[in-house]
Design an enzyme around this catalytic site. Sequence first.
Site, PDB file in Angstrom:
ATOM      1  N   ASP A  89       0.941  -0.542  -0.434  1.00  0.00           N
ATOM      2  CA  ASP A  89      -0.068  -0.064  -0.143  1.00  0.00           C
ATOM      3  C   ASP A  89       0.466   0.919   0.001  1.00  0.00           C
ATOM      4  O   ASP A  89       1.767   1.152  -0.294  1.00  0.00           O
ATOM      5  CB  ASP A  89      -1.114   0.293   1.146  1.00  0.00           C
ATOM      6  CG  ASP A  89      -0.173   0.370   2.419  1.00  0.00           C
ATOM      7  OD1 ASP A  89       0.751   0.495   2.225  1.00  0.00           O
ATOM      8  OD2 ASP A  89      -1.040   0.022   3.228  1.00  0.00           O
ATOM      9  N   ASP A 263      -8.028  -7.546   0.710  1.00  0.00           N
ATOM     10  CA  ASP A 263      -7.071  -7.780   1.065  1.00  0.00           C
ATOM     11  C   ASP A 263      -7.529  -7.655   3.199  1.00  0.00           C
ATOM     12  O   ASP A 263      -8.456  -7.024   3.044  1.00  0.00           O
ATOM     13  CB  ASP A 263      -5.790  -7.090   1.906  1.00  0.00           C
ATOM     14  CG  ASP A 263      -6.132  -5.502   2.421  1.00  0.00           C
ATOM     15  OD1 ASP A 263      -5.894  -5.190   3.502  1.00  0.00           O
ATOM     16  OD2 ASP A 263      -6.549  -4.361   1.974  1.00  0.00           O
ATOM     17  N   CYS A 301     -12.761 -28.922   7.967  1.00  0.00           N
ATOM     18  CA  CYS A 301     -11.640 -28.339   7.726  1.00  0.00           C
ATOM     19  C   CYS A 301     -10.889 -29.738   7.448  1.00  0.00           C
ATOM     20  O   CYS A 301     -10.305 -30.359   8.573  1.00  0.00           O
ATOM     21  CB  CYS A 301     -12.044 -27.128   8.657  1.00  0.00           C
ATOM     22  SG  CYS A 301     -10.063 -26.389   7.898  1.00  0.00           S
ATOM     23  N   CYS A 303      -7.610 -28.413   7.580  1.00  0.00           N
ATOM     24  CA  CYS A 303      -6.147 -26.885   7.414  1.00  0.00           C
ATOM     25  C   CYS A 303      -5.741 -28.328   8.773  1.00  0.00           C
ATOM     26  O   CYS A 303      -6.131 -28.457   9.358  1.00  0.00           O
ATOM     27  CB  CYS A 303      -6.431 -25.953   8.279  1.00  0.00           C
ATOM     28  SG  CYS A 303      -6.867 -26.023  10.283  1.00  0.00           S
ATOM     29  N   CYS A 306      -7.218 -28.249  12.563  1.00  0.00           N
ATOM     30  CA  CYS A 306      -7.880 -29.156  12.522  1.00  0.00           C
ATOM     31  C   CYS A 306      -7.929 -30.061  12.107  1.00  0.00           C
ATOM     32  O   CYS A 306      -8.806 -31.189  13.374  1.00  0.00           O
ATOM     33  CB  CYS A 306      -9.529 -28.606  11.589  1.00  0.00           C
ATOM     34  SG  CYS A 306     -10.234 -27.099  11.994  1.00  0.00           S
ATOM     35  N   HIS A 332      -5.694 -21.379  10.915  1.00  0.00           N
ATOM     36  CA  HIS A 332      -7.047 -21.706  10.206  1.00  0.00           C
ATOM     37  C   HIS A 332      -7.524 -21.155   9.623  1.00  0.00           C
ATOM     38  O   HIS A 332      -8.254 -20.862   8.368  1.00  0.00           O
ATOM     39  CB  HIS A 332      -7.818 -22.268  12.007  1.00  0.00           C
ATOM     40  CG  HIS A 332      -9.536 -22.912  11.669  1.00  0.00           C
ATOM     41  ND1 HIS A 332      -9.374 -23.984  10.876  1.00  0.00           N
ATOM     42  CD2 HIS A 332     -10.352 -22.031  11.476  1.00  0.00           C
ATOM     43  CE1 HIS A 332     -10.754 -23.481  10.726  1.00  0.00           C
ATOM     44  NE2 HIS A 332     -11.460 -22.274  10.856  1.00  0.00           N
TER      45      HIS A 332
END
Lengths: 372, 372
Positions: A89, A263, A301, A303, A306, A332
């Site tokens: 940015d 974002d 999930c 991930c 999890c 996660h």
Amino acid sequence: MNFKIKGKEGNARVGELHLQRGIIHTPAFMPVGTAATVKGMLPENVRSLGADIILCNTYHLMLRPGESIIQQIGGLHKFMNWSRPILTDSGGFQVMSLAALSKRSDDGVEFKSHIDGKKHFLTPEYSIQIQQTLGSDIIMCFDECTSFKATEREVYQSMMRSMEWAFRSKNAFQNTLSSTLFGIQQGGVFHDAREESAKRLIEIDFEGYAVGGLAVGEPQDIMFDVLDNSIPHFPDNKPRYLMGVGKPGDILGAVLRGVDMFDCVLPSRSGRTGQALTRMGTINIRNARHAKDPRPLDPKCGCPTCKNYSRAYLHHVCKVGEIISAILLTWHNLHYYQELMSGIRSAIFDSKLSDFAGQFISMQKKGDMPPL
Amino acid sequence: MNFKIKGKEGNARVGELHLQRGIIHTPAFMPVGTAATVKGMLPENVRSLGADIILCNTYHLMLRPGESIIQQIGGLHKFMNWSRPILTDSGGFQVMSLAALSKRSDDGVEFKSHIDGKKHFLTPEYSIQIQQTLGSDIIMCFDECTSFKATEREVYQSMMRSMEWAFRSKNAFQNTLSSTLFGIQQGGVFHDAREESAKRLIEIDFEGYAVGGLAVGEPQDIMFDVLDNSIPHFPDNKPRYLMGVGKPGDILGAVLRGVDMFDCVLPSRSGRTGQALTRMGTINIRNARHAKDPRPLDPKCGCPTCKNYSRAYLHHVCKVGEIISAILLTWHNLHYYQELMSGIRSAIFDSKLSDFAGQFISMQKKGDMPPL
């Protein structure tokens, strides 16, 4: 830079943004790596979740460690061990929200560092120079952000200053093989100002267009209303980026309105404060109901958190204040965001985005699993 | 449990400790996972560095989250996602050093939790029961630790109480396929007390013997003197564990005196405070001399931190207070410790430990690379 639209459904688009350092699959979510690190994550793990690009903050990096040190080490990518695209940015938002005593003029913004009180002067030219020194892939124009509470007249004047700065940013930008420049629309919640801003940006001509000045506290319906009246002014064949947004539902609504890039600090910041974002809404892992729960955050999930850890464990390490709590919850949350984007992309490709959105909303409304 | 000595050089031994959950290559360093996490690390990364076993703290886990919750989730290994052996201490050291207002008697120790002030009463029987409820692989007898400043008479009396508690610990221990019980020698810096303690432990008969009550502030030469006079009293065919030690030089000196196992918070705690432990001594990454240094902590180190990050980056993220600073420095430090142990094992196997020790000492004395 090359942007290819691969599929459309209504205003939503699925596409590919080709940059020298890699392809960004859109709609894309960019994890935020403020000070050259996505907080709590190793870069290889950010990548393994499917992130094609991350965002870093010019304001933070110019203050610490300073862009010249990063350049000496070989540029931002090497410095932080992330070889894929980086968007920076311009610092415009942070000088307004973080710096003490900022003094604005048509020339630029004088401000005092929130760290050591030292004076700095940021201009469009200097912001672009810093971003190019860092070696950023997508460089943002320097702009002025107005408060959600500003009057229409104030917003219009500020927008016109930002458009002048967009022009100066474009002039200051040095074309390179690896970097590209995006313009930022301002205009608050006022349709005429938004339209005027879009027209002026298109005249200057950028490779991508961002919607700035939202996600500053306005309700979701106002944000969506601004998007409904902003996005149609931008050319179809250029990527559109909604800055600083947002919650999963905000992202889905913005994609439906034609936005390609996002974002937000929410997934990583939430991870550090015990909040898990899931298909079933937000789970506060500090809540006593999780203390003995052997189930993962979300049984569906995939991930690493999890697959390997119970809510009881996450509750424990969060309450005790262990670093692994921030690591596992951030992991996660970022996984959830990347899965959401990947689901959105597939749904647009298969022309099933409205079904997808319906399911998303009903799951979020249903909420968390009942306690055991 | 089965302990095989594979090689010897002087008093130093290289061996294998076979437990149901895995083999521990000795001399071994056990990373400390106080509250069911090695601070700043994911368990798979601890393992990838070569750690065969970790240590967890009974005192911390009995208070938070409580052993019964861990048991409900399936035991400590499943809870924290570490499938290899775990050694638990007995809580004896922490009730002395952390708890408020501990009240000791021959029966046990009454103490107030340092977290919420709640009263607890820890006895040998209860400590063993907690450790078995957690599902620990190597269980430690409950013992009393005496201050480095205690008189010989106080130390002797306390040692005798610890020996009575060792006897009660053995009686309370339920034999299982996966777990084993170690005795802990006490006796401060007094050779007669140490000898008496060793004799009594051997009479009770344990699978392994720990030297307790050291690393409480005494100088290194006194610690080595105690080891010189303690280790010979223990049987050759059982593993020996020096609790809470230590600095790399302490470990090397203790291996030369016949010790097989170590644990210490130093590599992980240092990692969280900006200290990197290297072949060239300790590096304080916060020091301004590293701010622009493109070199890794140690150019010859193969850890993920040294392969991917400059000192300048580590300096930056440490100064800014980013989580990745703790992660990367801890990773490096634990890697360094595991490499040290692996180097020690090879050296004993090849009968080159004295060369190894000489090189180690000269490198540490030489210190860090000069600034660029």
